[in-house]
Design an enzyme around this catalytic site. Structure first.
Site, PDB file in Angstrom:
ATOM      1  CB  ALA A   1      -0.909  -0.001   1.229  1.00 25.76           C
TER       2      ALA A   1
ATOM      3  CG  PHE B   1       6.012   3.857   0.317  1.00 22.88           C
ATOM      4  CD1 PHE B   1       4.972   4.784   0.336  1.00 22.88           C
ATOM      5  CD2 PHE B   1       7.024   4.025  -0.623  1.00 22.88           C
ATOM      6  CE1 PHE B   1       4.938   5.857  -0.563  1.00 22.88           C
ATOM      7  CE2 PHE B   1       7.003   5.093  -1.524  1.00 22.88           C
ATOM      8  CZ  PHE B   1       5.958   6.007  -1.500  1.00 22.88           C
ATOM      9  CD  GLU B   2       2.268  -1.473   5.831  1.00 24.26           C
ATOM     10  OE1 GLU B   2       2.826  -2.585   5.734  1.00 24.26           O
ATOM     11  OE2 GLU B   2       2.010  -0.927   6.913  1.00 24.26           O
ATOM     12  CB  ILE B   3       7.545  -2.691   0.535  1.00 22.59           C
ATOM     13  CG1 ILE B   3       8.254  -3.470   1.650  1.00 22.59           C
ATOM     14  CG2 ILE B   3       7.799  -1.197   0.666  1.00 22.59           C
ATOM     15  CD1 ILE B   3       9.768  -3.462   1.491  1.00 22.59           C
TER      16      ILE B   3
END
Ligand code: ZN
Length: 411
Positions: A212, A281-283
Protein backbone atom coordinates in the site's frame (compact mmCIF):
# COMPACT_ATOMS: atom_id res chain seq x y z
CA UNK A 1 26.50 -24.81 26.27
CA UNK A 2 23.11 -23.38 25.45
CA UNK A 3 22.85 -19.64 24.94
CA UNK A 4 19.54 -17.98 25.85
CA UNK A 5 18.97 -16.99 22.25
CA UNK A 6 19.43 -20.40 20.70
CA UNK A 7 17.40 -22.04 23.46
CA UNK A 8 14.28 -20.44 22.06
CA UNK A 9 12.60 -23.03 19.88
CA UNK A 10 10.74 -22.02 16.76
CA UNK A 11 7.89 -24.48 16.02
CA UNK A 12 8.45 -26.65 12.96
CA UNK A 13 5.55 -25.12 11.02
CA UNK A 14 7.03 -21.65 11.35
CA UNK A 15 9.39 -20.37 8.66
CA UNK A 16 12.80 -19.36 10.02
CA UNK A 17 14.70 -16.29 8.74
CA UNK A 18 16.26 -17.07 5.35
CA UNK A 19 19.89 -16.37 6.16
CA UNK A 20 20.93 -16.68 2.53
CA UNK A 21 18.63 -13.82 1.51
CA UNK A 22 18.77 -11.57 4.55
CA UNK A 23 21.90 -10.07 6.03
CA UNK A 24 22.27 -9.98 9.81
CA UNK A 25 21.75 -6.40 11.00
CA UNK A 26 25.45 -5.92 11.85
CA UNK A 27 26.52 -7.09 8.38
CA UNK A 28 23.94 -4.83 6.78
CA UNK A 29 25.21 -1.78 8.66
CA UNK A 30 28.89 -2.56 7.92
CA UNK A 31 28.05 -2.94 4.24
CA UNK A 32 26.37 0.48 4.31
CA UNK A 33 29.34 2.04 6.12
CA UNK A 34 31.70 0.61 3.49
CA UNK A 35 29.48 2.03 0.75
CA UNK A 36 29.61 5.48 2.39
CA UNK A 37 33.40 5.26 2.65
CA UNK A 38 33.66 4.42 -1.07
CA UNK A 39 31.36 7.30 -2.14
CA UNK A 40 32.39 10.41 -0.20
CA UNK A 41 31.20 12.69 -3.03
CA UNK A 42 27.62 11.52 -2.47
CA UNK A 43 27.23 9.93 0.94
CA UNK A 44 27.97 10.97 4.51
CA UNK A 45 26.76 9.45 7.75
CA UNK A 46 26.04 10.05 11.41
CA UNK A 47 25.53 7.60 14.22
CA UNK A 48 23.18 9.02 16.82
CA UNK A 49 22.53 7.70 20.28
CA UNK A 50 19.86 8.58 22.83
CA UNK A 51 18.69 6.90 25.99
CA UNK A 52 16.81 7.09 29.27
CA UNK A 53 16.13 4.92 32.33
CA UNK A 54 18.91 2.49 31.55
CA UNK A 55 17.82 1.91 27.97
CA UNK A 56 19.68 3.34 25.00
CA UNK A 57 19.35 3.21 21.24
CA UNK A 58 21.78 3.90 18.45
CA UNK A 59 20.84 4.86 14.93
CA UNK A 60 22.78 5.17 11.69
CA UNK A 61 21.67 8.05 9.47
CA UNK A 62 23.09 8.17 5.94
CA UNK A 63 22.84 11.39 3.93
CA UNK A 64 22.86 11.47 0.15
CA UNK A 65 23.83 14.84 -1.32
CA UNK A 66 25.60 15.37 -4.63
CA UNK A 67 28.66 17.53 -4.05
CA UNK A 68 28.36 18.75 -7.62
CA UNK A 69 27.38 22.35 -6.93
CA UNK A 70 25.20 23.05 -9.96
CA UNK A 71 22.14 23.13 -7.72
CA UNK A 72 22.08 25.36 -4.67
CA UNK A 73 21.52 23.43 -1.41
CA UNK A 74 18.73 25.80 -0.30
CA UNK A 75 16.61 24.98 -3.32
CA UNK A 76 16.88 21.22 -2.97
CA UNK A 77 14.04 18.92 -2.02
CA UNK A 78 14.70 17.21 1.31
CA UNK A 79 13.59 13.64 1.73
CA UNK A 80 13.73 11.33 4.71
CA UNK A 81 13.37 7.58 4.27
CA UNK A 82 13.05 5.42 7.33
CA UNK A 83 13.24 1.62 7.30
CA UNK A 84 12.92 -1.07 9.93
CA UNK A 85 10.74 0.80 12.43
CA UNK A 86 9.21 -2.59 13.19
CA UNK A 87 11.69 -5.33 14.11
CA UNK A 88 10.14 -8.23 12.19
CA UNK A 89 9.96 -6.37 8.85
CA UNK A 90 13.47 -7.33 7.72
CA UNK A 91 12.80 -6.79 4.03
CA UNK A 92 12.52 -3.03 4.55
CA UNK A 93 16.15 -2.66 5.62
CA UNK A 94 17.31 -4.76 2.67
CA UNK A 95 15.44 -2.26 0.50
CA UNK A 96 17.33 0.59 2.21
CA UNK A 97 20.65 -1.00 1.28
CA UNK A 98 19.59 -1.60 -2.33
CA UNK A 99 18.39 1.97 -2.66
CA UNK A 100 21.71 3.30 -1.37
CA UNK A 101 23.46 1.21 -4.04
CA UNK A 102 21.22 2.75 -6.67
CA UNK A 103 21.98 6.25 -5.41
CA UNK A 104 25.70 5.55 -5.78
CA UNK A 105 27.12 2.53 -7.59
CA UNK A 106 24.30 0.72 -9.36
CA UNK A 107 23.06 2.16 -12.62
CA UNK A 108 20.36 -0.34 -13.46
CA UNK A 109 17.32 -1.95 -11.87
CA UNK A 110 16.57 -5.35 -13.40
CA UNK A 111 18.27 -4.31 -16.64
CA UNK A 112 16.50 -0.92 -16.82
CA UNK A 113 18.92 1.96 -17.30
CA UNK A 114 18.59 4.67 -14.67
CA UNK A 115 20.55 7.51 -16.24
CA UNK A 116 17.34 9.50 -16.82
CA UNK A 117 17.02 9.83 -13.04
CA UNK A 118 20.56 11.09 -12.56
CA UNK A 119 19.56 14.71 -13.19
CA UNK A 120 16.75 14.45 -10.62
CA UNK A 121 19.12 13.26 -7.92
CA UNK A 122 21.07 16.51 -8.21
CA UNK A 123 18.02 18.32 -6.85
CA UNK A 124 17.64 16.13 -3.78
CA UNK A 125 19.07 15.67 -0.33
CA UNK A 126 18.03 12.29 1.03
CA UNK A 127 18.50 11.07 4.57
CA UNK A 128 18.18 7.31 4.96
CA UNK A 129 17.67 5.56 8.30
CA UNK A 130 18.30 1.92 7.32
CA UNK A 131 17.38 0.36 10.68
CA UNK A 132 15.28 2.63 12.89
CA UNK A 133 14.63 -0.07 15.47
CA UNK A 134 18.00 -1.78 15.81
CA UNK A 135 17.36 -3.21 19.30
CA UNK A 136 14.01 -4.68 18.24
CA UNK A 137 15.53 -6.16 15.13
CA UNK A 138 18.22 -7.81 17.28
CA UNK A 139 15.48 -9.54 19.27
CA UNK A 140 13.89 -10.79 16.07
CA UNK A 141 17.23 -12.18 14.90
CA UNK A 142 17.60 -13.93 18.26
CA UNK A 143 14.34 -15.82 17.69
CA UNK A 144 11.48 -13.45 18.61
CA UNK A 145 10.38 -13.44 14.98
CA UNK A 146 6.91 -12.02 15.70
CA UNK A 147 8.10 -8.98 17.63
CA UNK A 148 7.73 -5.57 16.04
CA UNK A 149 8.44 -3.42 19.12
CA UNK A 150 11.66 -1.83 20.31
CA UNK A 151 14.18 -3.31 22.75
CA UNK A 152 11.90 -2.71 25.72
CA UNK A 153 8.55 -3.62 24.22
CA UNK A 154 7.24 -0.31 22.87
CA UNK A 155 5.78 0.09 19.38
CA UNK A 156 7.74 2.97 17.83
CA UNK A 157 4.85 3.75 15.49
CA UNK A 158 2.56 4.42 18.49
CA UNK A 159 4.95 6.52 20.56
CA UNK A 160 4.36 9.90 18.81
CA UNK A 161 2.20 12.62 20.28
CA UNK A 162 -0.83 12.99 17.98
CA UNK A 163 -3.75 11.13 19.58
CA UNK A 164 -1.21 9.21 21.68
CA UNK A 165 -2.25 6.39 23.98
CA UNK A 166 -5.77 5.91 22.69
CA UNK A 167 -6.64 2.23 22.48
CA UNK A 168 -9.01 0.47 20.14
CA UNK A 169 -11.24 -2.39 21.32
CA UNK A 170 -8.93 -5.01 19.83
CA UNK A 171 -5.82 -3.41 21.38
CA UNK A 172 -3.01 -5.92 21.81
CA UNK A 173 -0.06 -4.76 23.96
CA UNK A 174 2.21 -7.29 22.28
CA UNK A 175 1.72 -5.41 19.03
CA UNK A 176 0.97 -1.78 19.86
CA UNK A 177 2.28 -0.79 23.31
CA UNK A 178 2.46 3.04 23.04
CA UNK A 179 5.01 3.48 25.88
CA UNK A 180 4.67 5.45 29.12
CA UNK A 181 4.32 8.86 27.41
CA UNK A 182 4.64 10.42 23.96
CA UNK A 183 8.29 10.24 22.90
CA UNK A 184 9.24 8.11 25.90
CA UNK A 185 11.43 6.04 23.57
CA UNK A 186 14.93 7.12 22.50
CA UNK A 187 14.34 5.92 18.94
CA UNK A 188 11.23 8.12 18.62
CA UNK A 189 13.13 11.05 20.17
CA UNK A 190 15.90 10.76 17.58
CA UNK A 191 13.39 10.62 14.73
CA UNK A 192 11.46 13.59 16.13
CA UNK A 193 14.68 15.60 16.28
CA UNK A 194 15.38 14.65 12.69
CA UNK A 195 11.96 15.98 11.68
CA UNK A 196 12.66 19.29 13.46
CA UNK A 197 16.21 19.91 12.31
CA UNK A 198 16.17 18.45 8.80
CA UNK A 199 12.65 19.72 8.01
CA UNK A 200 12.02 17.30 5.15
CA UNK A 201 9.48 17.89 2.39
CA UNK A 202 8.86 14.21 1.92
CA UNK A 203 9.10 11.49 4.56
CA UNK A 204 8.52 7.83 3.86
CA UNK A 205 8.05 5.39 6.73
CA UNK A 206 8.67 2.00 5.14
CA UNK A 207 6.86 -1.08 6.48
CA UNK A 208 5.72 -4.53 5.40
CA UNK A 209 2.64 -6.68 6.01
CA UNK A 210 0.67 -5.59 2.95
CA UNK A 211 1.16 -3.59 -0.24
CA UNK A 212 0.00 0.00 0.00
CA UNK A 213 0.85 3.67 -0.41
CA UNK A 214 -0.55 5.51 2.59
CA UNK A 215 -0.93 9.16 3.53
CA UNK A 216 -2.32 10.62 6.80
CA UNK A 217 -4.38 10.08 8.82
CA UNK A 218 -3.90 6.87 10.79
CA UNK A 219 -5.97 7.92 13.83
CA UNK A 220 -9.08 8.65 11.81
CA UNK A 221 -10.44 7.16 8.61
CA UNK A 222 -10.16 10.34 6.56
CA UNK A 223 -7.42 12.23 4.75
CA UNK A 224 -6.66 15.87 5.64
CA UNK A 225 -8.61 18.63 3.89
CA UNK A 226 -7.38 21.15 1.39
CA UNK A 227 -4.96 21.58 -1.48
CA UNK A 228 -1.81 20.18 0.21
CA UNK A 229 -3.64 16.95 0.85
CA UNK A 230 -4.71 16.77 -2.80
CA UNK A 231 -1.08 17.17 -3.87
CA UNK A 232 -0.10 14.32 -1.56
CA UNK A 233 -2.74 12.07 -3.01
CA UNK A 234 -1.86 12.95 -6.59
CA UNK A 235 1.81 12.07 -5.97
CA UNK A 236 0.79 8.66 -4.60
CA UNK A 237 -1.68 8.04 -7.39
CA UNK A 238 0.98 8.85 -9.99
CA UNK A 239 3.48 6.49 -8.33
CA UNK A 240 0.77 3.83 -8.21
CA UNK A 241 -0.12 4.34 -11.86
CA UNK A 242 3.40 4.52 -13.25
CA UNK A 243 4.98 1.77 -11.19
CA UNK A 244 2.22 -0.56 -10.02
CA UNK A 245 -0.39 -0.35 -12.81
CA UNK A 246 -2.79 1.05 -10.18
CA UNK A 247 -2.64 -2.20 -8.20
CA UNK A 248 -1.59 -0.65 -4.88
CA UNK A 249 -3.96 0.48 -2.18
CA UNK A 250 -3.83 4.31 -1.93
CA UNK A 251 -5.41 6.44 0.80
CA UNK A 252 -5.34 7.26 4.47
CA UNK A 253 -3.80 4.62 6.72
CA UNK A 254 -6.77 4.71 9.08
CA UNK A 255 -9.27 4.44 6.25
CA UNK A 256 -7.64 1.71 4.22
CA UNK A 257 -6.03 -0.74 6.67
CA UNK A 258 -9.28 -1.47 8.44
CA UNK A 259 -8.17 -0.31 11.89
CA UNK A 260 -7.25 3.04 13.39
CA UNK A 261 -3.77 3.64 14.82
CA UNK A 262 -2.96 6.28 17.42
CA UNK A 263 0.32 8.09 18.08
CA UNK A 264 1.81 7.26 14.67
CA UNK A 265 4.81 8.88 13.00
CA UNK A 266 3.10 10.25 9.90
CA UNK A 267 0.17 11.81 11.78
CA UNK A 268 2.66 13.78 13.88
CA UNK A 269 4.72 14.70 10.83
CA UNK A 270 1.69 16.12 9.05
CA UNK A 271 -0.10 17.85 11.94
CA UNK A 272 2.81 19.04 14.10
CA UNK A 273 6.07 18.93 12.14
CA UNK A 274 4.26 20.26 9.03
CA UNK A 275 6.02 17.89 6.66
CA UNK A 276 4.12 18.49 3.40
CA UNK A 277 4.22 14.86 2.27
CA UNK A 278 4.53 12.20 4.97
CA UNK A 279 3.87 8.73 3.59
CA UNK A 280 3.82 5.15 4.79
CA UNK A 281 4.81 2.57 2.19
CA UNK A 282 3.81 -1.03 2.88
CA UNK A 283 6.03 -2.99 0.54
CA UNK A 284 5.15 -6.66 0.91
CA UNK A 285 2.77 -9.00 2.70
CA UNK A 286 1.81 -12.63 2.52
CA UNK A 287 -1.80 -12.57 3.64
CA UNK A 288 -2.07 -16.34 3.41
CA UNK A 289 0.64 -16.97 5.99
CA UNK A 290 -0.63 -18.08 9.40
CA UNK A 291 -0.49 -15.46 12.15
CA UNK A 292 2.42 -17.03 14.02
CA UNK A 293 4.42 -17.53 10.82
CA UNK A 294 5.67 -13.97 11.05
CA UNK A 295 8.82 -14.14 8.97
CA UNK A 296 6.79 -15.45 6.04
CA UNK A 297 3.95 -13.01 6.63
CA UNK A 298 6.15 -9.90 6.54
CA UNK A 299 9.07 -10.93 4.29
CA UNK A 300 9.59 -12.67 0.94
CA UNK A 301 11.06 -16.13 1.55
CA UNK A 302 12.31 -17.01 -1.93
CA UNK A 303 14.93 -15.33 -4.10
CA UNK A 304 12.61 -14.51 -7.00
CA UNK A 305 10.03 -12.72 -4.85
CA UNK A 306 12.78 -11.05 -2.81
CA UNK A 307 14.38 -9.56 -5.94
CA UNK A 308 11.05 -8.59 -7.43
CA UNK A 309 10.03 -6.68 -4.28
CA UNK A 310 13.39 -4.93 -3.99
CA UNK A 311 13.47 -3.90 -7.66
CA UNK A 312 9.85 -2.79 -7.77
CA UNK A 313 10.20 -0.58 -4.69
CA UNK A 314 13.57 0.89 -5.64
CA UNK A 315 11.87 2.05 -8.81
CA UNK A 316 8.91 3.32 -6.76
CA UNK A 317 11.27 5.58 -4.84
CA UNK A 318 12.87 6.99 -7.99
CA UNK A 319 9.43 7.74 -9.41
CA UNK A 320 8.39 9.27 -6.07
CA UNK A 321 11.44 11.56 -6.22
CA UNK A 322 10.50 12.65 -9.73
CA UNK A 323 6.83 13.20 -8.85
CA UNK A 324 7.73 15.04 -5.65
CA UNK A 325 10.13 17.34 -7.48
CA UNK A 326 7.46 18.08 -10.07
CA UNK A 327 4.58 18.52 -7.62
CA UNK A 328 5.96 20.35 -4.58
CA UNK A 329 5.21 24.09 -4.94
CA UNK A 330 8.32 26.27 -5.18
CA UNK A 331 7.37 28.45 -2.22
CA UNK A 332 7.09 25.37 -0.05
CA UNK A 333 10.56 24.23 -1.03
CA UNK A 334 12.08 27.55 -0.05
CA UNK A 335 10.04 27.95 3.14
CA UNK A 336 11.41 24.71 4.53
CA UNK A 337 14.71 26.53 4.89
CA UNK A 338 18.34 25.76 4.30
CA UNK A 339 20.25 22.64 5.14
CA UNK A 340 21.54 22.69 8.65
CA UNK A 341 23.65 20.27 10.49
CA UNK A 342 21.47 18.76 13.11
CA UNK A 343 22.28 17.98 16.69
CA UNK A 344 19.59 15.96 18.40
CA UNK A 345 18.51 17.02 21.86
CA UNK A 346 18.71 14.27 24.39
CA UNK A 347 21.01 12.35 22.13
CA UNK A 348 24.45 12.86 20.82
CA UNK A 349 26.28 12.41 17.61
CA UNK A 350 28.71 9.59 18.14
CA UNK A 351 30.38 9.55 14.79
CA UNK A 352 30.30 11.82 11.85
CA UNK A 353 31.76 10.37 8.65
CA UNK A 354 33.76 7.84 10.62
CA UNK A 355 36.71 10.11 11.37
CA UNK A 356 35.33 13.31 12.90
CA UNK A 357 34.29 12.12 16.33
CA UNK A 358 32.33 14.57 18.38
CA UNK A 359 30.66 14.51 21.74
CA UNK A 360 32.43 12.81 24.58
CA UNK A 361 30.49 13.34 27.74
CA UNK A 362 28.36 10.25 27.58
CA UNK A 363 24.84 10.57 28.90
CA UNK A 364 25.26 14.15 30.06
CA UNK A 365 22.48 15.50 27.85
CA UNK A 366 20.29 12.57 28.76
CA UNK A 367 20.68 13.30 32.49
CA UNK A 368 19.92 16.96 31.89
CA UNK A 369 16.83 16.11 29.92
CA UNK A 370 15.53 13.74 32.57
CA UNK A 371 16.30 16.31 35.30
CA UNK A 372 14.24 18.93 33.49
CA UNK A 373 11.29 16.57 33.18
CA UNK A 374 11.35 15.80 36.90
CA UNK A 375 11.70 19.47 37.77
CA UNK A 376 8.63 20.27 35.69
CA UNK A 377 6.63 17.58 37.49
CA UNK A 378 7.70 18.86 40.91
CA UNK A 379 6.83 22.41 39.91
CA UNK A 380 3.37 21.33 38.81
CA UNK A 381 2.80 19.47 42.08
CA UNK A 382 4.01 22.51 44.02
CA UNK A 383 1.62 24.83 42.16
CA UNK A 384 -1.27 22.43 42.69
CA UNK A 385 -0.72 22.14 46.44
CA UNK A 386 -0.29 25.91 46.77
CA UNK A 387 -3.56 26.40 44.98
CA UNK A 388 -5.32 23.87 47.23
CA UNK A 389 -3.94 25.54 50.38
CA UNK A 390 -5.09 28.97 49.18
CA UNK A 391 -8.50 27.57 48.41
CA UNK A 392 -8.86 25.99 51.86
CA UNK A 393 -7.61 29.16 53.51
CA UNK A 394 -10.03 31.37 51.59
CA UNK A 395 -13.03 29.14 52.20
CA UNK A 396 -12.15 29.08 55.93
CA UNK A 397 -12.09 32.89 56.00
CA UNK A 398 -15.39 33.21 54.18
CA UNK A 399 -16.94 30.62 56.52
CA UNK A 400 -15.68 32.53 59.55
CA UNK A 401 -17.02 35.73 58.08
CA UNK A 402 -20.45 34.30 57.45
CA UNK A 403 -20.49 32.79 60.95
CA UNK A 404 -19.57 36.20 62.34
CA UNK A 405 -22.33 37.87 60.38
CA UNK A 406 -24.78 35.14 61.46
CA UNK A 407 -23.84 35.72 65.07
CA UNK A 408 -24.22 39.45 64.57
CA UNK A 409 -27.67 39.11 63.09
CA UNK A 410 -28.90 36.78 65.79
CA UNK A 411 -27.39 38.90 68.42
ZN1 ZN B 1 5.19 -2.22 10.40
Amino acid sequence: LVSPASAKKIPASVTPISRDLYRPSDTLLSEIKALVARNPDRLTMDTVRAGNKGYSAEMLVVTFNHVKKTVHDGSKIKILLSFGQHGRELITSELALSLLYILTEKRKIAGVDLSSFEKILEHLVIKVVPIENFNGRKRVEAGEICDRRNGRGVDLNRNWSVDWGKKEKDYNPFEEDPGTAPFSEPEAQIMQELSKSFKPHIWVNVHSGMEALFMPYDHKNTTPDGAPSHLMRSVLENVNHRNFQDSCLVGSGGGAVGYLAHGTTTDYLYDIAKVPMPFTFEIYGDEKASTDDCFKMFNPVDKITFDRVINKWCMAFLILFEEGLRTLPDDQVVSQGALDNWVPMGGEILERNMDQKSGGENGKLEGLDLGMQELKTYFRLFMLSTFLLMFMFCSRISKNRSRDSDEQSTA
